[in-house]
Write an enzyme that holds these catalytic residues in place. Structure first.
Site, PDB file in Angstrom:
ATOM      1  N   TYR A 156      -3.799  -2.410 -10.048  1.00  0.00           N
ATOM      2  CA  TYR A 156      -3.709  -2.318  -8.581  1.00  0.00           C
ATOM      3  C   TYR A 156      -2.784  -3.403  -8.008  1.00  0.00           C
ATOM      4  O   TYR A 156      -1.909  -3.115  -7.182  1.00  0.00           O
ATOM      5  CB  TYR A 156      -5.116  -2.409  -7.970  1.00  0.00           C
ATOM      6  CG  TYR A 156      -5.089  -2.463  -6.462  1.00  0.00           C
ATOM      7  CD1 TYR A 156      -4.764  -1.328  -5.720  1.00  0.00           C
ATOM      8  CD2 TYR A 156      -5.339  -3.652  -5.777  1.00  0.00           C
ATOM      9  CE1 TYR A 156      -4.702  -1.373  -4.336  1.00  0.00           C
ATOM     10  CE2 TYR A 156      -5.282  -3.695  -4.391  1.00  0.00           C
ATOM     11  CZ  TYR A 156      -4.958  -2.564  -3.682  1.00  0.00           C
ATOM     12  OH  TYR A 156      -4.878  -2.610  -2.307  1.00  0.00           O
ATOM     13  N   VAL A 173       1.228  -3.768   3.762  1.00  0.00           N
ATOM     14  CA  VAL A 173       1.233  -5.065   4.443  1.00  0.00           C
ATOM     15  C   VAL A 173       2.486  -5.901   4.133  1.00  0.00           C
ATOM     16  O   VAL A 173       2.643  -6.989   4.669  1.00  0.00           O
ATOM     17  CB  VAL A 173      -0.042  -5.909   4.170  1.00  0.00           C
ATOM     18  CG1 VAL A 173      -1.253  -5.300   4.831  1.00  0.00           C
ATOM     19  CG2 VAL A 173      -0.256  -6.138   2.687  1.00  0.00           C
ATOM     20  N   SER A 185       0.802  -1.234   0.000  1.00  0.00           N
ATOM     21  CA  SER A 185       0.000   0.000   0.000  1.00  0.00           C
ATOM     22  C   SER A 185       0.832   1.279   0.000  1.00  0.00           C
ATOM     23  O   SER A 185       0.263   2.357  -0.170  1.00  0.00           O
ATOM     24  CB  SER A 185      -0.943   0.020   1.196  1.00  0.00           C
ATOM     25  OG  SER A 185      -2.013  -0.845   0.943  1.00  0.00           O
ATOM     26  N   TYR A 194      -4.478   3.610   8.153  1.00  0.00           N
ATOM     27  CA  TYR A 194      -5.827   3.047   8.317  1.00  0.00           C
ATOM     28  C   TYR A 194      -6.396   3.334   9.706  1.00  0.00           C
ATOM     29  O   TYR A 194      -6.281   4.438  10.197  1.00  0.00           O
ATOM     30  CB  TYR A 194      -5.830   1.540   7.996  1.00  0.00           C
ATOM     31  CG  TYR A 194      -5.030   1.229   6.780  1.00  0.00           C
ATOM     32  CD1 TYR A 194      -5.454   1.708   5.542  1.00  0.00           C
ATOM     33  CD2 TYR A 194      -3.822   0.555   6.842  1.00  0.00           C
ATOM     34  CE1 TYR A 194      -4.714   1.473   4.402  1.00  0.00           C
ATOM     35  CE2 TYR A 194      -3.079   0.314   5.709  1.00  0.00           C
ATOM     36  CZ  TYR A 194      -3.531   0.781   4.499  1.00  0.00           C
ATOM     37  OH  TYR A 194      -2.795   0.563   3.381  1.00  0.00           O
ATOM     38  N   LYS A 213       0.336   3.439  -2.920  1.00  0.00           N
ATOM     39  CA  LYS A 213      -0.810   4.352  -3.039  1.00  0.00           C
ATOM     40  C   LYS A 213      -0.384   5.827  -2.956  1.00  0.00           C
ATOM     41  O   LYS A 213      -1.062   6.707  -3.463  1.00  0.00           O
ATOM     42  CB  LYS A 213      -1.854   4.019  -1.961  1.00  0.00           C
ATOM     43  CG  LYS A 213      -2.449   2.611  -2.134  1.00  0.00           C
ATOM     44  CD  LYS A 213      -3.277   2.173  -0.940  1.00  0.00           C
ATOM     45  CE  LYS A 213      -3.744   0.719  -1.106  1.00  0.00           C
ATOM     46  NZ  LYS A 213      -4.410   0.185   0.112  1.00  0.00           N
TER      47      LYS A 213
HETATM   48  N1  GLN Z   1      -2.233  -5.453  -1.805  1.00  0.00           N
HETATM   49  C1  GLN Z   1      -2.783  -5.318  -0.476  1.00  0.00           C
HETATM   50  C2  GLN Z   1      -4.271  -5.567  -0.524  1.00  0.00           C
HETATM   51  O1  GLN Z   1      -4.865  -5.127  -1.462  1.00  0.00           O
HETATM   52  C3  GLN Z   1      -2.473  -3.957   0.028  1.00  0.00           C
HETATM   53  C4  GLN Z   1      -2.998  -3.705   1.421  1.00  0.00           C
HETATM   54  C5  GLN Z   1      -2.045  -2.960   2.286  1.00  0.00           C
HETATM   55  O2  GLN Z   1      -0.831  -2.917   2.071  1.00  0.00           O
HETATM   56  N2  GLN Z   1      -2.564  -2.424   3.336  1.00  0.00           N
HETATM   57  O3  GLN Z   1      -4.852  -6.165   0.336  1.00  0.00           O
END
Ligand code: GLN
Length: 309
Positions: free
Chosen positions: A192, A263, A67, A245, A70
């Site tokens: 994505y 993650v 993420s 988050y 992003k």
């Molecule tokens: N690729 C992960 C997902 O879509 C990204 C989530 C994350 O890093 N928080 O679940």
């Protein structure tokens, strides 16, 4: 800038964190390729506005940025679309897990912010409109210039997510049903999953995020502006309120820096006008943030006094 010996600070943090490796947290098991990553790893790196770099531990080991990507897709979309971007994406903290579906129903398919999965999927849809079929390669090319080194997709991670990303499929289909995605669900998710599967090291990430502490100026290409000063402030604000988050409040309380986590166990943090910092340790807490990465950031702020507050 006050003269801090950043290399000594990062060495100290590494020495304090290393004995705790393996003591808590779990790797992201819902993505099979990430479940195989050895949890007992830790890296930390920073780059200052005057181009000094320091790093310690496993700072040159590439990991899945997940993420953290992003940040870069948001920046690209802001650069190309300006305020039009906010018609389809909000900018309020969600207070929910990053992959939650619940708010989408009541809010008619408009994601709360660009950093939860739904928001990032909506961003991927925008990037397909802006860049067409070359969106993936254009994003990767940007990452290479920002890191000033070649970086690549980890195709195994991308395939692994595509095979098991049931929730992301659900989020994308849900938004599509509300007429909030212009492109085919499969094309949007392909972008994505690939952006999440970019592999980079802490050293590369600290460099690449450098425009966020330089009022939008490219960290490695003199004279090139990625974002305006105002847009950069906004990305930093969103990182502080939404970048980790439902732990964003806890991060603001304990660290007090704009942060974006993934993650894969990475976290990028910004000290505006001073430096960017990247930490990595794969074992995560219940909110999907790196357990020791957060501790390392807390240590950094305690040792240097560098914080936005
Ligand atoms: N690729 C992960 C997902 O879509 C990204 C989530 C994350 O890093 N928080 O679940």
């Amino acid at each position: 800038m006050q003269t801090l010996n950043f290399q000594a600070v990062l060495d100290e943090i590494d020495a304090e964190i290393r004995p705790q490796l393996g003591a808590g947290g779990t790797v992201a098991s819902y993505i099979p390729a990430l479940a195989r990553v050895a949890p007992a790893q830790f890296g930390i790196a920073l780059r200052t506005v005057d181009d000094r770099e320091a790093c310690a531990g496993d700072a040159r080991t590439p990991f899945s940025i997940q993420s953290i990507s992003k940040l870069f897709t948001l920046s690209l979309a802001m650069q190309r679309m300006g305020d039009g971007l906010w018609e389809r994406i909000g900018r309020e903290p969600s207070g929910s897990p990053f992959n939650s579906l619940v708010q989408l129903e009541t809010e008619q398919g408009k994601p709360r912010n660009p950093f939860i999965n739904a928001g990032a999927i909506a961003l991927a849809d925008r990037l397909l409109t802006l860049f067409g079929a070359s969106a993936k390669s254009d994003l990767l090319a940007l990452m290479c210039t920002l890191a000033s080194e070649p970086v690549a997709f980890d195709d195994e991670v991308a395939a692994s997510e595509a095979a098991t990303g049931y929730r992301n499929h659900a989020l994308a289909n849900f938004m599509k049903s509300f007429g909030k995605l212009d492109h085919a669900v499969e094309a949007v998710l392909d972008l994505y999953f690939h952006q999440c599967a970019i592999a980079m090291s802490c050293v590369q990430l600290a460099r690449a995020a450098g425009y966020l502490c330089r009022d939008g100026a490219h960290p490695c290409a003199p004279g090139v502006k990625l974002l305006t000063e105002r847009q950069t402030r906004r990305v930093n604000s969103l990182m502080l309120t939404c970048g980790t988050y439902d732990a964003a409040g806890e991060f603001a309380f304990r660290v007090g820096l704009p942060c974006k986590s993934g993650v894969g166990g990475g976290i990028v943090a910004v000290v505006p006008d001073r430096l960017t910092l990247a930490v990595w340790s794969p074992a995560l807490d219940a909110t999907g943030n790196s357990l020791l990465g957060m501790k390392a950031l807390e240590l950094f702020v305690a040792k240097t006094g560098l914080s936005v507050f």
